[in-house]
Design a protein around this motif. Structure first.
Motif, PDB file in Angstrom:
ATOM      1  N   GLU A  13      -1.690  -6.643   7.647  1.00 39.21           N
ATOM      2  CA  GLU A  13      -1.756  -7.220   6.299  1.00 39.21           C
ATOM      3  C   GLU A  13      -2.123  -8.701   6.316  1.00 39.21           C
ATOM      4  O   GLU A  13      -2.456  -9.274   5.279  1.00 39.21           O
ATOM      5  CB  GLU A  13      -0.422  -7.015   5.568  1.00 39.21           C
ATOM      6  N   ASP A 189       5.504  -6.689  -4.025  1.00 40.80           N
ATOM      7  CA  ASP A 189       5.788  -5.284  -3.701  1.00 40.80           C
ATOM      8  C   ASP A 189       6.389  -5.180  -2.297  1.00 40.80           C
ATOM      9  O   ASP A 189       7.361  -4.441  -2.080  1.00 40.80           O
ATOM     10  CB  ASP A 189       4.494  -4.457  -3.734  1.00 40.80           C
ATOM     11  N   GLY A 190       5.801  -5.908  -1.341  1.00 40.55           N
ATOM     12  CA  GLY A 190       6.296  -5.848   0.035  1.00 40.55           C
ATOM     13  C   GLY A 190       7.725  -6.356   0.147  1.00 40.55           C
ATOM     14  O   GLY A 190       8.552  -5.792   0.872  1.00 40.55           O
ATOM     15  N   ARG A 192       9.976  -6.390  -2.281  1.00 44.18           N
ATOM     16  CA  ARG A 192      10.888  -5.450  -2.957  1.00 44.18           C
ATOM     17  C   ARG A 192      11.149  -4.235  -2.087  1.00 44.18           C
ATOM     18  O   ARG A 192      12.273  -3.726  -2.035  1.00 44.18           O
ATOM     19  CB  ARG A 192      10.295  -5.035  -4.302  1.00 44.18           C
ATOM     20  N   SER A 193      10.109  -3.746  -1.420  1.00 45.01           N
ATOM     21  CA  SER A 193      10.272  -2.583  -0.547  1.00 45.01           C
ATOM     22  C   SER A 193      11.218  -2.910   0.607  1.00 45.01           C
ATOM     23  O   SER A 193      12.120  -2.134   0.938  1.00 45.01           O
ATOM     24  CB  SER A 193       8.892  -2.163  -0.035  1.00 45.01           C
ATOM     25  N   ALA A 196      14.804  -3.261  -0.733  1.00 40.89           N
ATOM     26  CA  ALA A 196      15.390  -1.958  -1.081  1.00 40.89           C
ATOM     27  C   ALA A 196      15.808  -1.218   0.189  1.00 40.89           C
ATOM     28  O   ALA A 196      16.908  -0.645   0.255  1.00 40.89           O
ATOM     29  CB  ALA A 196      14.388  -1.128  -1.886  1.00 40.89           C
TER      30      ALA A 196
ATOM     31  N   LEU B 163       0.861  -3.515   1.274  1.00 42.29           N
ATOM     32  CA  LEU B 163       1.784  -2.461   0.868  1.00 42.29           C
ATOM     33  C   LEU B 163       1.863  -2.391  -0.663  1.00 42.29           C
ATOM     34  O   LEU B 163       2.001  -3.413  -1.328  1.00 42.29           O
ATOM     35  CB  LEU B 163       3.168  -2.753   1.454  1.00 42.29           C
ATOM     36  N   GLY B 164       1.769  -1.178  -1.219  1.00 37.86           N
ATOM     37  CA  GLY B 164       1.941  -0.969  -2.661  1.00 37.86           C
ATOM     38  C   GLY B 164       3.263  -0.259  -2.884  1.00 37.86           C
ATOM     39  O   GLY B 164       3.508   0.803  -2.303  1.00 37.86           O
ATOM     40  N   LEU B 165       4.108  -0.837  -3.730  1.00 33.35           N
ATOM     41  CA  LEU B 165       5.453  -0.267  -3.899  1.00 33.35           C
ATOM     42  C   LEU B 165       5.404   1.121  -4.535  1.00 33.35           C
ATOM     43  O   LEU B 165       6.267   1.966  -4.257  1.00 33.35           O
ATOM     44  CB  LEU B 165       6.315  -1.224  -4.733  1.00 33.35           C
ATOM     45  N   ASP B 166       4.387   1.379  -5.371  1.00 33.71           N
ATOM     46  CA  ASP B 166       4.231   2.698  -5.976  1.00 33.71           C
ATOM     47  C   ASP B 166       4.011   3.769  -4.905  1.00 33.71           C
ATOM     48  O   ASP B 166       4.691   4.800  -4.872  1.00 33.71           O
ATOM     49  CB  ASP B 166       3.084   2.693  -7.001  1.00 33.71           C
ATOM     50  N   HIS B 168       4.579   3.439  -1.657  1.00 32.98           N
ATOM     51  CA  HIS B 168       5.679   3.464  -0.684  1.00 32.98           C
ATOM     52  C   HIS B 168       6.852   4.275  -1.215  1.00 32.98           C
ATOM     53  O   HIS B 168       7.492   5.028  -0.475  1.00 32.98           O
ATOM     54  CB  HIS B 168       6.103   2.021  -0.359  1.00 32.98           C
ATOM     55  N   ILE B 201      15.617   2.679  -4.690  1.00 33.90           N
ATOM     56  CA  ILE B 201      14.850   2.489  -5.934  1.00 33.90           C
ATOM     57  C   ILE B 201      15.083   3.645  -6.903  1.00 33.90           C
ATOM     58  O   ILE B 201      15.161   3.452  -8.116  1.00 33.90           O
ATOM     59  CB  ILE B 201      13.343   2.327  -5.622  1.00 33.90           C
ATOM     60  N   PHE B 208       8.847   1.321 -14.276  1.00 33.65           N
ATOM     61  CA  PHE B 208       8.872   0.869 -12.885  1.00 33.65           C
ATOM     62  C   PHE B 208       7.457   0.589 -12.390  1.00 33.65           C
ATOM     63  O   PHE B 208       7.186  -0.468 -11.796  1.00 33.65           O
ATOM     64  CB  PHE B 208       9.543   1.915 -11.982  1.00 33.65           C
ATOM     65  N   THR B 211       5.833  -2.677 -13.053  1.00 35.76           N
ATOM     66  CA  THR B 211       6.283  -3.872 -12.320  1.00 35.76           C
ATOM     67  C   THR B 211       5.652  -3.974 -10.931  1.00 35.76           C
ATOM     68  O   THR B 211       5.867  -4.960 -10.235  1.00 35.76           O
ATOM     69  CB  THR B 211       7.820  -3.860 -12.117  1.00 35.76           C
ATOM     70  N   THR B 212       4.908  -2.944 -10.491  1.00 33.36           N
ATOM     71  CA  THR B 212       4.265  -3.010  -9.175  1.00 33.36           C
ATOM     72  C   THR B 212       2.908  -3.706  -9.298  1.00 33.36           C
ATOM     73  O   THR B 212       2.355  -3.817 -10.396  1.00 33.36           O
ATOM     74  CB  THR B 212       4.037  -1.595  -8.597  1.00 33.36           C
ATOM     75  N   ALA B 213       2.373  -4.133  -8.154  1.00 37.59           N
ATOM     76  CA  ALA B 213       1.090  -4.849  -8.184  1.00 37.59           C
ATOM     77  C   ALA B 213      -0.011  -3.988  -8.795  1.00 37.59           C
ATOM     78  O   ALA B 213      -0.800  -4.462  -9.616  1.00 37.59           O
ATOM     79  CB  ALA B 213       0.710  -5.288  -6.774  1.00 37.59           C
ATOM     80  N   ALA B 214      -0.056  -2.708  -8.414  1.00 41.05           N
ATOM     81  CA  ALA B 214      -1.115  -1.830  -8.927  1.00 41.05           C
ATOM     82  C   ALA B 214      -0.933  -1.571 -10.423  1.00 41.05           C
ATOM     83  O   ALA B 214      -1.901  -1.592 -11.189  1.00 41.05           O
ATOM     84  CB  ALA B 214      -1.119  -0.506  -8.160  1.00 41.05           C
ATOM     85  N   GLU B 216       0.733  -3.426 -12.607  1.00 42.77           N
ATOM     86  CA  GLU B 216       0.543  -4.674 -13.346  1.00 42.77           C
ATOM     87  C   GLU B 216      -0.948  -4.933 -13.617  1.00 42.77           C
ATOM     88  O   GLU B 216      -1.327  -5.352 -14.716  1.00 42.77           O
ATOM     89  CB  GLU B 216       1.117  -5.806 -12.487  1.00 42.77           C
TER      90      GLU B 216
END
Lengths: 253, 253
Positions: A13, A189-190, A192-193, A196, B163-166, B168, B201, B208, B211-214, B216
């Motif tokens: 990344e 996002d990274g 928060r992951s 969590a 990394l995308g929280l959605d 992940h 989560i 939810f 609130t993620t980068a994608a 948003e």
């Protein structure tokens, strides 16, 4: 002032990531950042992280052989001709006090080298987690680097390009501390992951580390004892920072 | 028989990864895999994921213009000259029934292209999460690919290398289901991290995702409505699989 806390779970990344204006903490719990911290606390004047064995030998030559302790690993084991391996337990004052460490490892020093463009670069691990949180909780509010935004990036070294659960947990615990201290910080996002995952996993232990890919590899080559040391949380007040090419303890919290 | 469930949180982890012998599920919740699934369920015969606009135009030419629906996005928006964008809500039977989709997106189709060396390749998203878990819970025990080991890899597309929280969360929910159904499965560090994050989560929702980068980024360009559709969990029985270059619903659970 936008305050952002970010985590890179994997070294890949970092590609294309603009680190100017960012303060970066590199985490390689098992073992590079834990070991460099141990070396500095044992009295080494500074520590240089380099990518290759050749770079390490070149740097020793230019600094002067008497001042340098060569350390690091390949495949987890001490490199032939090097003074020390990558086990934090080897770094006692007798071996390193007053010396300059030149270190190369498989994952950690590579990630450190890639982050040299950052506005500030620190070493993070479980041992200095609370000290880092304190150091950056203050600084994030004041504006890191003096710019209009304030961004702290925690870069996990991982294992051979892959996410390492040891580093990801450590990053998550740093985020957890920072989010509590600076509730207005925006978490990526990274971040928060990682936070969590840390909330679910809980505190580190040697037994936990032994189940991770990095810990398992150490146990296989008989270095299980290192994991006890690497798993200790919040026991150090040191926040090693890169200055003039080497990490030192100029910033002791 | 070793059974392994693995998660790649970021596309960069695919570099150097040997996918031969592995079954791979690519996850790009917002929106490529959700949208391709929608297109197939609306009656498209198959769906091709390609990396570039040029590749999409070439493929349309070789298949024949009348049979193809060109779809995809750059910057979240429909590509000039394309028939559809990347919103799952656009894919109704009127637009796509009996047609062949040729799709290119910023993150998802790139990750899909990189996984073509796998022994089997599927599309995953929140909508078909339970169907995937059922399909692979059976197959993991039987030995994927017939070899001595059985490895399922969930590859998250993420967002621009990050990394995308959605994704992940979706990967973590798939792991959670598989670990419950196949308790003897060995989870990689990546799989454990995703599962731990998912446990903390919880279930997805449009709020939810926003609130993620994608998510948003979608809200910013006025496509918030897509998030309701993308967030629906376990509502589809389809597990689109790659065959002869295109994804189809030949495997309906």
């Amino acid at each position: 002032m936008t305050i952002c806390v970010d985590v890179l779970a994997t070294p890949g990344e970092l590609e294309g990531e603009d680190l100017s204006g960012a303060f970066v903490v590199v985490v390689d719990v098992v073992r590079a950042t834990t070991t460099l911290l141990a070396g500095l606390e044992a009295g080494a004047r500074r520590a240089h992280a380099v990518e290759s064995v050749e770079d390490a030998l070149d740097l020793r030559r230019s600094i002067g052989e008497d001042d340098v302790v060569l350390c690091g690993e390949r495949g987890g084991r001490r490199i032939e001709g090097f003074d020390l391996g990558n086990s934090p337990l080897e770094f006692d004052p007798e071996s390193v006090a007053g010396k300059i460490l030149v270190c190369t490892t498989t994952n950690g020093t590579r990630t450190l080298s890639r982050c040299e463009g950052a506005d500030g670069l620190w070493l993070g691990c479980f041992r200095n987690r609370a000290a880092l949180v304190e150091r950056f909780a203050k600084a994030l509010r004041g504006g890191l680097g003096g710019g209009p935004s304030s961004r702290l990036l925690i870069a996990c070294a991982g294992k051979e390009g892959r996410l390492g659960l040891d580093d990801h947990l450590c990053a998550g615990l740093i985020v957890e501390g920072l989010a509590a201290a600076v509730p207005e910080a925006r978490l990526s996002d990274g971040a928060r992951s990682a936070r969590a995952a840390a909330k679910e996993i809980g505190m580190p232990s040697a037994a936990f580390l032994a189940t991770t890919a990095a810990g398992e590899a150490l146990v296989e080559i008989g270095l299980k004892a290192d994991l006890e040391y690497c798993a200790e949380l919040d026991v150090s007040r040191s926040v090693p920072r890169l200055e003039a090419g080497g990490f030192s303890l100029s910033e002791r919290t």
